[in-house]
Design a protein around this motif. Structure first.
Motif, mmCIF file in Angstrom:
data_model
loop_
_atom_site.group_PDB
_atom_site.id
_atom_site.type_symbol
_atom_site.label_atom_id
_atom_site.label_comp_id
_atom_site.label_asym_id
_atom_site.label_seq_id
_atom_site.Cartn_x
_atom_site.Cartn_y
_atom_site.Cartn_z
ATOM 1 N N MET A 155 0.847 -1.194 0.000
ATOM 2 C CA MET A 155 0.000 0.000 0.000
ATOM 3 C C MET A 155 0.883 1.245 0.000
ATOM 4 O O MET A 155 1.874 1.323 0.720
ATOM 5 N N ILE A 156 0.502 2.259 -0.807
ATOM 6 C CA ILE A 156 1.222 3.520 -0.844
ATOM 7 C C ILE A 156 0.659 4.436 0.226
ATOM 8 O O ILE A 156 -0.534 4.709 0.275
ATOM 9 N N LYS A 157 1.552 4.906 1.096
ATOM 10 C CA LYS A 157 1.119 5.762 2.186
ATOM 11 C C LYS A 157 0.808 7.171 1.687
ATOM 12 O O LYS A 157 1.258 7.600 0.641
ATOM 13 N N ASN A 158 0.051 7.910 2.485
ATOM 14 C CA ASN A 158 -0.323 9.272 2.120
ATOM 15 C C ASN A 158 0.885 10.181 1.963
ATOM 16 O O ASN A 158 0.840 11.165 1.237
ATOM 17 N N SER A 159 2.006 9.846 2.631
ATOM 18 C CA SER A 159 3.199 10.685 2.572
ATOM 19 C C SER A 159 3.832 10.693 1.184
ATOM 20 O O SER A 159 4.697 11.507 0.895
ATOM 21 N N THR A 160 3.382 9.764 0.311
ATOM 22 C CA THR A 160 3.928 9.727 -1.038
ATOM 23 C C THR A 160 3.259 10.750 -1.949
ATOM 24 O O THR A 160 3.714 10.979 -3.059
ATOM 25 N N ILE A 161 2.171 11.353 -1.514
ATOM 26 C CA ILE A 161 1.496 12.369 -2.313
ATOM 27 C C ILE A 161 2.294 13.665 -2.228
ATOM 28 O O ILE A 161 2.785 14.029 -1.162
ATOM 29 N N PRO A 162 2.478 14.393 -3.351
ATOM 30 C CA PRO A 162 3.259 15.628 -3.306
ATOM 31 C C PRO A 162 2.742 16.573 -2.235
ATOM 32 O O PRO A 162 1.547 16.779 -2.085
ATOM 33 N N ASP A 163 3.674 17.159 -1.491
ATOM 34 C CA ASP A 163 3.334 18.120 -0.455
ATOM 35 C C ASP A 163 2.798 19.403 -1.092
ATOM 36 O O ASP A 163 3.339 19.888 -2.082
ATOM 37 N N GLU A 164 1.732 19.972 -0.514
ATOM 38 C CA GLU A 164 1.138 21.174 -1.091
ATOM 39 C C GLU A 164 2.116 22.336 -1.097
ATOM 40 O O GLU A 164 2.088 23.179 -1.991
ATOM 41 N N SER A 165 3.014 22.391 -0.094
ATOM 42 C CA SER A 165 3.985 23.475 -0.047
ATOM 43 C C SER A 165 4.964 23.392 -1.210
ATOM 44 O O SER A 165 5.428 24.406 -1.723
ATOM 45 N N GLU A 166 5.276 22.156 -1.642
ATOM 46 C CA GLU A 166 6.160 21.981 -2.783
ATOM 47 C C GLU A 166 5.486 22.479 -4.058
ATOM 48 O O GLU A 166 6.077 23.174 -4.874
ATOM 49 N N GLN A 167 4.208 22.121 -4.210
ATOM 50 C CA GLN A 167 3.473 22.531 -5.397
ATOM 51 C C GLN A 167 3.215 24.032 -5.415
ATOM 52 O O GLN A 167 3.137 24.642 -6.490
ATOM 53 N N SER A 168 3.079 24.641 -4.245
ATOM 54 C CA SER A 168 2.771 26.063 -4.180
ATOM 55 C C SER A 168 3.910 26.934 -4.690
ATOM 56 O O SER A 168 3.703 28.098 -5.044
ATOM 57 N N ASN A 169 5.126 26.364 -4.739
ATOM 58 C CA ASN A 169 6.267 27.112 -5.254
ATOM 59 C C ASN A 169 6.331 27.094 -6.775
ATOM 60 O O ASN A 169 7.186 27.738 -7.368
ATOM 61 N N VAL A 170 5.448 26.340 -7.399
ATOM 62 C CA VAL A 170 5.423 26.206 -8.851
ATOM 63 C C VAL A 170 4.234 26.991 -9.402
ATOM 64 O O VAL A 170 3.100 26.789 -8.965
ATOM 65 N N PRO A 171 4.458 27.874 -10.353
ATOM 66 C CA PRO A 171 3.342 28.647 -10.913
ATOM 67 C C PRO A 171 2.369 27.751 -11.682
ATOM 68 O O PRO A 171 2.750 26.692 -12.180
ATOM 69 N N GLU A 172 1.138 28.203 -11.785
ATOM 70 C CA GLU A 172 0.125 27.421 -12.495
ATOM 71 C C GLU A 172 0.365 27.415 -13.998
ATOM 72 O O GLU A 172 -0.049 26.487 -14.691
ATOM 73 N N THR A 173 1.021 28.467 -14.512
ATOM 74 C CA THR A 173 1.326 28.522 -15.940
ATOM 75 C C THR A 173 2.825 28.694 -16.156
ATOM 76 O O THR A 173 3.558 29.108 -15.252
ATOM 77 N N MET A 174 3.266 28.384 -17.348
ATOM 78 C CA MET A 174 4.685 28.484 -17.689
ATOM 79 C C MET A 174 4.837 28.958 -19.129
ATOM 80 O O MET A 174 3.916 28.820 -19.952
ATOM 81 N N LYS A 175 6.004 29.475 -19.444
ATOM 82 C CA LYS A 175 6.346 29.795 -20.824
ATOM 83 C C LYS A 175 6.871 28.537 -21.513
ATOM 84 O O LYS A 175 7.636 27.774 -20.928
ATOM 85 N N ALA A 176 6.483 28.359 -22.763
ATOM 86 C CA ALA A 176 6.935 27.202 -23.534
ATOM 87 C C ALA A 176 6.962 27.556 -25.009
ATOM 88 O O ALA A 176 6.196 28.402 -25.478
ATOM 89 N N VAL A 177 7.868 26.898 -25.746
ATOM 90 C CA VAL A 177 7.911 27.028 -27.200
ATOM 91 C C VAL A 177 6.975 25.975 -27.779
ATOM 92 O O VAL A 177 7.282 24.779 -27.753
#
Length: 368
Positions: free
Chosen positions: A1-23
């Motif tokens: 069984m995969i424990k809940n701790s394997t889910i990405p931490d919200e604080s980690e995701q919050s440092n990433v913008p919702e949009t990005m520049k791309a070619v």
């Protein structure tokens, strides 16, 4: 069984913008079809990692994707598409952890990506040969790649970058140096007693082949178009370099006292392959790792079998090739040549320089 701790931490995701520049490529054509857009930042799934891209080195795969090249061995590109195969960046965060997944590279640490992706279940993958997998895919060709501020990759495919290596240098390694090592060391098995020829010796792949063969102790002959490029090929370790605009087949045979070379490395393709074949000694090997100028050559079968010659394919290397060559770059034994570093906003100009073969070594895009 995969424990809940394997889910990405919200604080980690919050440092990433919702949009990005791309070619983004939305239609095939010339450099003008390359558009920088703001799009949604991808989210890593189970067993995946999100990297903040720092540098991406260009390859002819990027040009093929932009043009919509078709033919045997060329995957159809699904539009819209983001290319970029040679990627260096920092780990933003991991997706849900799979059983046994270690995540040895921490968030904020730098890594390069091995872009070769296999199924991990077939006999070829279990031998560490993803490029032989029936489901073989390449990040940046089959999946969206690194000409963007963020990219998702399999977590198992990232390797740490030492502190003393710049991200621009690291980005030059995954494709061309792994492919070069595959051809020179694993397939041709070049040794100090060999004399070898590299056609297109000034390109990213060719310059890496020259360098690796020279480090292996072989006598290396290079073919390049301009005096400036030929000078740089000599600096990479070539003993002789001839002009691609002249009768280089005759010059190679004269330089080798009519014997020819033990191996030729040719990624140019149709325009050069017959001369390459005729430069081989009895029993020599013609190693093919690309066909940037065409893949339908005029060949004589008799020139192959009557002189016991071999034609060998050497596409992207296996994991052992990847790890061996990256280690030599990290130790300074191999030193990739960077022609120029462009900002993301000048991607069209950078691709045109690659397409017109105005470069020596690798062209790198600085993303972040």
């Amino acid at each position: 069984m995969i424990k809940n701790s394997t889910i990405p931490d919200e604080s980690e995701q919050s440092n990433v913008p919702e949009t990005m520049k791309a070619v983004v490529i939305r239609e095939h054509g010339g450099p003008k079809v390359l558009k920088i857009e703001n799009i949604q930042t991808p989210i890593p799934g189970p067993g995946e990692v999100l990297l903040k891209v720092e540098a991406t080195a260009l390859n002819h795969l990027d040009i093929f994707a932009r043009k919509g090249l078709k033919g045997p061995g060329v995957p159809e590109i699904t539009l819209p598409h983001i290319s970029g195969v040679d990627i260096a960046g920092t780990v933003a965060y991991y997706g849900p952890r799979l059983p046994g997944q270690k995540n040895l590279i921490k968030e904020g640490e730098r890594a390069i990506i091995n872009p070769a992706v296999g199924c991990n279940e077939c006999r070829w993958c279990r031998r560490g040969e993803p490029s032989m997998c029936p489901d073989y895919q390449i990040l940046g060709e089959h999946f969206w790649g690194g000409l963007a501020e963020y990219v998702v990759a399999p977590a198992r495919n990232i390797v740490p970058i030492p502190d003393h290596i710049s991200s621009e240098t690291a980005a030059t390694v995954p494709v061309v140096y792994t492919t070069a090592w595959r051809g020179v060391m694993t397939v041709a098995r070049v040794k100090p007693s060999d004399t070898v020829l590299v056609v297109g010796a000034s390109g990213g792949l060719g310059s890496a082949q020259v360098e690796i063969a020279a480090v292996a102790g072989a006598r290396v002959i290079g073919i390049a178009s301009t005096e400036e490029k030929r000078r740089k090929v000599r600096e990479k370790g070539a003993a002789a370099v001839f002009s691609s605009n002249g009768d280089w087949k005759t010059e190679v045979m004269k330089w080798t006292n009519g014997e020819g070379v033990s191996a030729v490395f040719d990624a140019v393709g149709a325009p050069t392959i017959r001369h390459s074949l005729r430069c081989l000694e009895m029993g020599g090997k013609l190693v093919l790792s690309g066909a940037t100028a065409g893949d339908s050559p005029d060949l004589s079968i008799r020139e192959i079998y009557q002189r016991h010659r071999q034609i060998l394919g050497a596409p992207m290397g296996n994991w052992e090739d990847f790890l061996q060559v990256t280690e030599l770059v990290w130790k300074g034994k191999l030193q990739p040549s960077i022609h120029k570093v462009y900002p993301l906003e000048e991607i069209g100009k950078a691709q045109l320089e690659l397409e017109e073969r105005q470069h020596f070594g690798k062209i790198v895009i600085k993303v972040n």
